[in-house]
Motif scaffolding. Structure first.
Motif, PDB file in Angstrom:
ATOM      1  N   THR A   1      50.005  54.796  43.309  1.00  0.00           N
ATOM      2  CA  THR A   1      48.877  55.232  41.925  1.00  0.00           C
ATOM      3  C   THR A   1      48.933  56.765  42.332  1.00  0.00           C
ATOM      4  O   THR A   1      48.988  57.685  42.762  1.00  0.00           O
TER       5      THR A   1
ATOM      6  N   THR B   1      47.969  52.291  38.794  1.00  0.00           N
ATOM      7  CA  THR B   1      49.133  51.867  39.716  1.00  0.00           C
ATOM      8  C   THR B   1      50.438  51.301  39.416  1.00  0.00           C
ATOM      9  O   THR B   1      50.673  50.609  38.498  1.00  0.00           O
ATOM     10  N   THR B   2      51.536  51.970  40.202  1.00  0.00           N
ATOM     11  CA  THR B   2      52.679  51.120  40.149  1.00  0.00           C
ATOM     12  C   THR B   2      52.762  50.216  41.225  1.00  0.00           C
ATOM     13  O   THR B   2      53.101  50.741  42.446  1.00  0.00           O
ATOM     14  N   TYR B   3      53.009  49.065  41.292  1.00  0.00           N
ATOM     15  CA  TYR B   3      53.201  48.291  42.305  1.00  0.00           C
ATOM     16  C   TYR B   3      54.805  47.853  42.084  1.00  0.00           C
ATOM     17  O   TYR B   3      55.529  47.640  41.578  1.00  0.00           O
ATOM     18  N   SER B   4      55.966  48.265  43.542  1.00  0.00           N
ATOM     19  CA  SER B   4      57.168  47.834  43.258  1.00  0.00           C
ATOM     20  C   SER B   4      57.189  46.757  44.587  1.00  0.00           C
ATOM     21  O   SER B   4      56.587  46.908  45.507  1.00  0.00           O
TER      22      SER B   4
ATOM     23  N   GLY C   1      50.055  43.887  38.625  1.00  0.00           N
ATOM     24  CA  GLY C   1      49.963  43.699  39.988  1.00  0.00           C
ATOM     25  C   GLY C   1      49.841  42.539  40.337  1.00  0.00           C
ATOM     26  O   GLY C   1      50.885  41.655  41.064  1.00  0.00           O
TER      27      GLY C   1
ATOM     28  N   ILE D   1      54.837  44.017  49.171  1.00  0.00           N
ATOM     29  CA  ILE D   1      55.126  44.800  47.500  1.00  0.00           C
ATOM     30  C   ILE D   1      53.579  46.506  47.852  1.00  0.00           C
ATOM     31  O   ILE D   1      53.282  46.368  48.412  1.00  0.00           O
ATOM     32  N   ARG D   2      54.321  47.145  47.846  1.00  0.00           N
ATOM     33  CA  ARG D   2      53.624  49.309  47.519  1.00  0.00           C
ATOM     34  C   ARG D   2      52.980  49.087  46.687  1.00  0.00           C
ATOM     35  O   ARG D   2      53.730  48.989  45.284  1.00  0.00           O
ATOM     36  N   GLY D   3      52.276  49.997  46.509  1.00  0.00           N
ATOM     37  CA  GLY D   3      52.037  50.386  45.167  1.00  0.00           C
ATOM     38  C   GLY D   3      51.080  51.665  44.972  1.00  0.00           C
ATOM     39  O   GLY D   3      50.858  52.840  46.611  1.00  0.00           O
TER      40      GLY D   3
ATOM     41  N   ILE E   1      53.904  40.984  39.748  1.00  0.00           N
ATOM     42  CA  ILE E   1      54.401  41.329  41.294  1.00  0.00           C
ATOM     43  C   ILE E   1      54.009  40.519  42.501  1.00  0.00           C
ATOM     44  O   ILE E   1      54.656  40.139  43.241  1.00  0.00           O
ATOM     45  N   ASN E   2      53.256  39.840  42.404  1.00  0.00           N
ATOM     46  CA  ASN E   2      52.657  38.713  43.373  1.00  0.00           C
ATOM     47  C   ASN E   2      53.291  37.471  43.216  1.00  0.00           C
ATOM     48  O   ASN E   2      52.905  36.764  43.888  1.00  0.00           O
TER      49      ASN E   2
ATOM     50  N   GLN F   1      53.367  47.822  36.298  1.00  0.00           N
ATOM     51  CA  GLN F   1      52.300  47.899  36.536  1.00  0.00           C
ATOM     52  C   GLN F   1      51.051  46.854  36.399  1.00  0.00           C
ATOM     53  O   GLN F   1      50.279  46.777  36.547  1.00  0.00           O
TER      54      GLN F   1
END
Length: 126
Positions: free
Chosen positions: A35, A87-90, A108, A31-33, A111-112, A106
């Motif tokens: 911001t 923050t957009t999490y990918s 988090g 996971i990458r964030g 995504i987790n 967005q």
């Protein structure tokens, strides 16, 4: 099987839109964030809020002044809220053929949860 907005995860595949990733071909999940600084480029809203506030203060009719003050506050809040960072999490899936961004959000925690479900499916497949 777990289903998120555009993602379906089962014990064999991760399906994102029209693309599928085989669980047994995924080497790692990351996971990458990113911001992005919020925009403070809403001067028109600030000016509008200031003009309405001055009109409310200068106004003689109490009901109109209160209404203008409320509208001014709404414009000010809207402009202030756009200043905050987003923050957009990918979610990236690393396979033997390379790395692919599977999903971005967005949210988090969403995504987790996807990451945990994919890692659980990978552990079962191993």
């Amino acid at each position: 099987m777990t289903q998120f907005a555009d993602v379906v995860i089962d014990d064999h595949f991760v399906r994102v839109g029209g693309k599928s990733y085989a669980i047994n071909k995924i080497n790692s999940v990351e996971i990458r964030g990113l911001t992005k600084k919020g925009s403070s480029a809403y001067p028109l809203l600030w000016v509008l809020a200031a003009v309405l506030l001055f009109a409310a203060i200068a106004g003689e009719a109490k009901g109109v002044s209160i209404f203008l003050a409320i509208i001014a506050a709404l414009f000010g809040l809207r402009s202030w809220s756009k200043r905050h960072s987003v923050t957009t999490y990918s979610l990236f899936l690393v396979t033997s053929s390379g790395e692919a961004q599977a999903f971005a959000s967005q949210n988090g925690s969403e995504i987790n949860l996807m990451r945990q479900r994919i890692e659980s499916a990978i552990a079962k497949a191993a």
